[in-house]
Design an enzyme around this catalytic site. Structure first.
Site, PDB file in Angstrom:
ATOM      1  N   GLU A  77      -0.271  11.690  14.914  1.00 38.28           N
ATOM      2  CA  GLU A  77      -0.080  10.296  14.498  1.00 38.28           C
ATOM      3  C   GLU A  77       0.646  10.295  13.160  1.00 38.28           C
ATOM      4  O   GLU A  77       0.213  10.942  12.209  1.00 38.28           O
ATOM      5  CB  GLU A  77      -1.399   9.540  14.368  1.00 38.28           C
ATOM      6  CG  GLU A  77      -1.167   8.066  14.024  1.00 38.28           C
ATOM      7  CD  GLU A  77      -2.442   7.247  13.856  1.00 38.28           C
ATOM      8  OE1 GLU A  77      -2.338   6.018  13.731  1.00 38.28           O
ATOM      9  OE2 GLU A  77      -3.536   7.852  13.839  1.00 38.28           O
ATOM     10  N   ASP A 109       5.129   0.614   8.952  1.00 38.16           N
ATOM     11  CA  ASP A 109       5.790  -0.247   7.980  1.00 38.16           C
ATOM     12  C   ASP A 109       7.077  -0.786   8.601  1.00 38.16           C
ATOM     13  O   ASP A 109       7.927  -0.013   9.040  1.00 38.16           O
ATOM     14  CB  ASP A 109       6.113   0.573   6.726  1.00 38.16           C
ATOM     15  CG  ASP A 109       6.577  -0.284   5.560  1.00 38.16           C
ATOM     16  OD1 ASP A 109       7.180  -1.350   5.800  1.00 38.16           O
ATOM     17  OD2 ASP A 109       6.356   0.116   4.400  1.00 38.16           O
ATOM     18  N   LYS A 149      14.107  -5.245   5.459  1.00 35.31           N
ATOM     19  CA  LYS A 149      15.486  -5.402   4.996  1.00 35.31           C
ATOM     20  C   LYS A 149      16.418  -4.483   5.788  1.00 35.31           C
ATOM     21  O   LYS A 149      16.105  -3.323   6.042  1.00 35.31           O
ATOM     22  CB  LYS A 149      15.581  -5.091   3.506  1.00 35.31           C
ATOM     23  CG  LYS A 149      14.806  -6.076   2.628  1.00 35.31           C
ATOM     24  CD  LYS A 149      14.944  -5.751   1.155  1.00 35.31           C
ATOM     25  CE  LYS A 149      14.174  -6.752   0.296  1.00 35.31           C
ATOM     26  NZ  LYS A 149      14.276  -6.453  -1.156  1.00 35.31           N
TER      27      LYS A 149
END
Length: 213
Positions: free
Chosen positions: A44, A118, A122
């Site tokens: 993971e 995450d 942007k």
């Protein structure tokens, strides 16, 4: 979300037996040197506090589990839980996955989990997303021929980006996909993460795909 710093977390990790230090030296010999068996290795990346891996490791003693986390304060919590658990098939690595090919050899990993990564929203940060083409190339180098990647997120923009990246590649294809896991026929056998529990309680749909080559 701003991470809360835990004083002494780096020192705690550096001294802990369940966190692998100098992982570069183990490339190609994780099974022999760390797990002392020939069981498959499931990885993971960005494991957070480790609840997902702890549950898997307890339920599947015939599988070796590794968790990568680059934030010390988060890894600290995972190790705290590991210390209290009587299992021998779970270890952690404090590491930035951008260099993942430096610590695993070709075909050394049998499965990769990416859970609530995450989103790096942007555009200029797109290559940092764990499902970017750059990361898929890295996974291709370490994943076994029959291995696959499972990705879950509540972030629809990240999921759409990830689907487009896979569909635009010449190497990967989608085996399973759902845009609402908990109201689909793919829920059987699902192991929930801490984020998944939180978002599901808020009735946020969980997106999931499984990809292979």
């Amino acid at each position: 979300m701003r991470l809360r710093n835990i004083t002494g977390s780096r020192e705690f990790i550096a001294e802990n037996e369940f966190c692998i230090h100098e992982p570069e030296k183990l490339k190609g010999c994780w099974k022999q040197e760390i797990f002392h068996n020939d069981n498959p290795i499931h990885l993971e990346i960005g494991m957070g506090k480790g609840a997902f891996l702890h549950n898997l490791a307890q339920d599947n003693p015939d599988v070796n589990y590794l968790g990568i986390e680059k934030y010390s304060s988060v890894l600290y919590r995972a190790i705290e839980k590991r210390v209290q658990t009587d299992i021998d098939n779970l270890f952690f690595i404090r590491f930035d996955a951008v260099d993942i090919t430096e610590i695993f050899d070709k075909g050394e990993i049998d499965r990769i989990y990416l859970n609530f990564s995450d989103p790096w929203p942007k555009d200029r940060h797109a290559k940092r997303r764990l499902t970017s083409s750059q990361f898929l190339e890295r996974y291709d180098q370490i994943l076994s021929d029959e291995g696959y990647i499972q990705f879950k997120t509540d972030n629809r923009d990240l999921f759409d980006f990830s689907v487009e990246t896979v569909e635009g590649s010449k190497r990967w294809h989608i085996d399973e996909i759902t845009y609402d896991l908990h109201h689909s026929d793919q829920l059987e056998g699902n192991v929930m993460t801490e984020y998944e529990m939180k978002f599901t309680a808020l009735d946020h749909p969980i997106c999931r795909f499984v990809i292979s080559r």
